[in-house]
Write a protein that holds these residues in place. Sequence first.
Motif, short mmCIF file in Angstrom:
data_model
loop_
_atom_site.label_atom_id
_atom_site.label_comp_id
_atom_site.label_asym_id
_atom_site.label_seq_id
_atom_site.Cartn_x
_atom_site.Cartn_y
_atom_site.Cartn_z
N ALA A 109 34.97 32.33 51.24
CA ALA A 109 34.62 32.95 52.52
C ALA A 109 34.26 34.43 52.36
CB ALA A 109 35.78 32.79 53.49
N THR A 110 34.98 35.13 51.48
CA THR A 110 34.71 36.57 51.31
C THR A 110 33.30 36.79 50.80
OG1 THR A 110 37.03 36.86 50.72
CG2 THR A 110 35.57 38.70 50.26
N ASN A 111 32.92 36.01 49.80
CA ASN A 111 31.57 36.20 49.25
C ASN A 111 30.51 35.69 50.24
OD1 ASN A 111 30.13 37.35 47.12
ND2 ASN A 111 29.62 35.33 46.31
N ALA A 112 30.85 34.67 51.03
CA ALA A 112 29.92 34.20 52.06
C ALA A 112 29.70 35.32 53.07
CB ALA A 112 30.48 32.95 52.74
N TYR A 113 30.78 36.00 53.45
CA TYR A 113 30.67 37.14 54.38
C TYR A 113 29.81 38.24 53.75
CZ TYR A 113 31.96 41.75 56.07
OH TYR A 113 31.90 43.05 56.49
N ARG A 114 30.13 38.53 52.47
CA ARG A 114 29.44 39.63 51.77
C ARG A 114 27.94 39.37 51.68
NH1 ARG A 114 32.39 39.21 47.10
NH2 ARG A 114 33.97 40.70 47.79
N VAL A 115 27.58 38.13 51.38
CA VAL A 115 26.17 37.80 51.11
C VAL A 115 25.43 37.32 52.36
CG1 VAL A 115 24.64 36.34 49.72
CG2 VAL A 115 26.76 37.22 48.72
N TYR B 48 40.48 45.94 50.80
CA TYR B 48 40.24 45.01 49.70
C TYR B 48 40.73 43.61 50.08
CZ TYR B 48 39.57 49.01 46.53
OH TYR B 48 39.12 50.15 45.91
N VAL B 49 39.81 42.63 50.17
CA VAL B 49 40.23 41.26 50.50
C VAL B 49 41.05 40.68 49.35
CG1 VAL B 49 39.47 38.94 51.12
CG2 VAL B 49 38.19 40.90 51.92
N SER B 50 40.60 40.95 48.13
CA SER B 50 41.29 40.37 46.97
C SER B 50 42.76 40.81 46.92
CB SER B 50 40.57 40.76 45.67
OG SER B 50 40.46 42.16 45.60
N SER C 194 44.52 41.94 49.37
CA SER C 194 45.20 41.37 50.54
C SER C 194 45.58 39.92 50.27
CB SER C 194 44.28 41.44 51.77
OG SER C 194 43.79 42.73 51.92
N SER C 195 44.66 39.16 49.64
CA SER C 195 44.93 37.75 49.33
C SER C 195 46.12 37.63 48.37
CB SER C 195 43.72 37.09 48.66
OG SER C 195 42.59 37.19 49.47
N MET C 196 46.14 38.50 47.35
CA MET C 196 47.21 38.41 46.35
C MET C 196 48.56 38.80 46.95
SD MET C 196 45.50 39.58 42.77
CE MET C 196 44.49 40.94 43.31
N GLN D 37 39.59 38.76 37.51
CA GLN D 37 38.43 39.68 37.47
C GLN D 37 38.56 40.73 38.56
OE1 GLN D 37 36.43 39.70 35.04
NE2 GLN D 37 37.06 37.75 34.15
N ASN D 38 39.05 40.30 39.74
CA ASN D 38 39.26 41.26 40.83
C ASN D 38 40.29 42.31 40.42
OD1 ASN D 38 38.83 38.35 42.08
ND2 ASN D 38 37.96 39.80 43.55
N ILE D 39 41.35 41.85 39.71
CA ILE D 39 42.40 42.80 39.29
C ILE D 39 41.79 43.86 38.36
CG2 ILE D 39 44.58 43.03 38.00
CD1 ILE D 39 45.29 40.18 39.01
N LYS D 40 40.94 43.38 37.43
CA LYS D 40 40.28 44.33 36.52
C LYS D 40 39.46 45.34 37.32
CE LYS D 40 39.70 41.46 32.45
NZ LYS D 40 38.76 40.53 31.81
N ARG D 41 38.69 44.81 38.30
CA ARG D 41 37.84 45.71 39.10
C ARG D 41 38.69 46.66 39.96
NH1 ARG D 41 34.42 40.94 39.63
NH2 ARG D 41 35.35 40.42 41.64
N LEU D 42 39.82 46.15 40.47
CA LEU D 42 40.69 47.03 41.26
C LEU D 42 41.20 48.17 40.39
CD1 LEU D 42 42.73 44.35 43.25
CD2 LEU D 42 41.40 46.19 44.29
N THR E 38 36.10 49.47 40.67
CA THR E 38 34.78 48.95 41.02
C THR E 38 34.84 47.75 41.97
OG1 THR E 38 34.80 47.56 39.02
CG2 THR E 38 33.69 49.69 38.86
N GLU E 39 36.04 47.39 42.42
CA GLU E 39 36.16 46.26 43.36
C GLU E 39 35.48 46.62 44.69
OE1 GLU E 39 36.61 43.31 43.27
OE2 GLU E 39 38.15 42.48 44.57
N SER E 40 34.71 45.66 45.24
CA SER E 40 34.04 45.99 46.50
C SER E 40 35.00 45.84 47.67
CB SER E 40 32.79 45.14 46.69
OG SER E 40 33.15 43.79 46.75
#
Length: 193
Positions: free
Chosen positions: A40-46, A135-137, A139-141, A176-181, A185-187
């Motif tokens: 859903a997050t990427n659907a929202y983003r795109v 950050y959705v990621s 928040s999800s974690m 991958q989100n953790i790395k970006r956080l 660079t996490e969006s």
Amino acid sequence: MNILTLILSYLTGSISFALVIGKIFYKKDIRNFGSGNLGATNAYRVLGVKAGLIVAVADILKGTFACLLPLILGSSVHPILCGLLAILGHIFSVFARFKGGKAVATATGVFLFFTPLGVFVAFVIFVLTLLLTKYVSLSSMLASVSLIGYSLLFEDKVIIALSLLISVSIIILHRQNIKRLLNGTESKIVDRQ
Ligand code: G3P
């Protein structure tokens, strides 16, 4: 009937609403945009707010629906097994070359069946974290971790084990989100494409 229930649970989870809605209504394969995640997050983003919300609700509903399958089909399979298969289907979708999403919404639907109050608590943590960090990621974690905490306090051993298994899996899927956080660079939810 039991085998059919198991297969239908996996197939239900495998329906990638992010992929279907993107391709049919927006002529976009969201795997090629944003994070590439089928969620859903990427659907929202795109694709935008409407698509993101529809995907979120549909992914939640499919998790709950899978848990209801034993009841609907009159089979003796435990709903937990159906929920787990739906989550597996979402992550490794037979309709998307065994790729998929990170299972946050589908797991929410599964836990709604077993512990609605636990989901409410996790949802509050999700919203608060999102408001504070965007950050959705993350928040999800954090919502996943809060569900483990809630289960430890108020649920039986089976639900504790289920929340541990699913929440830890969700965190691993966010590596991958953790790395970006960590490297900044996490969006954020405000960053749309
Ligand atoms: O539910 C998935 C979300 O937490 C992160 O999605 O697209 O930012 O990797 P995404």
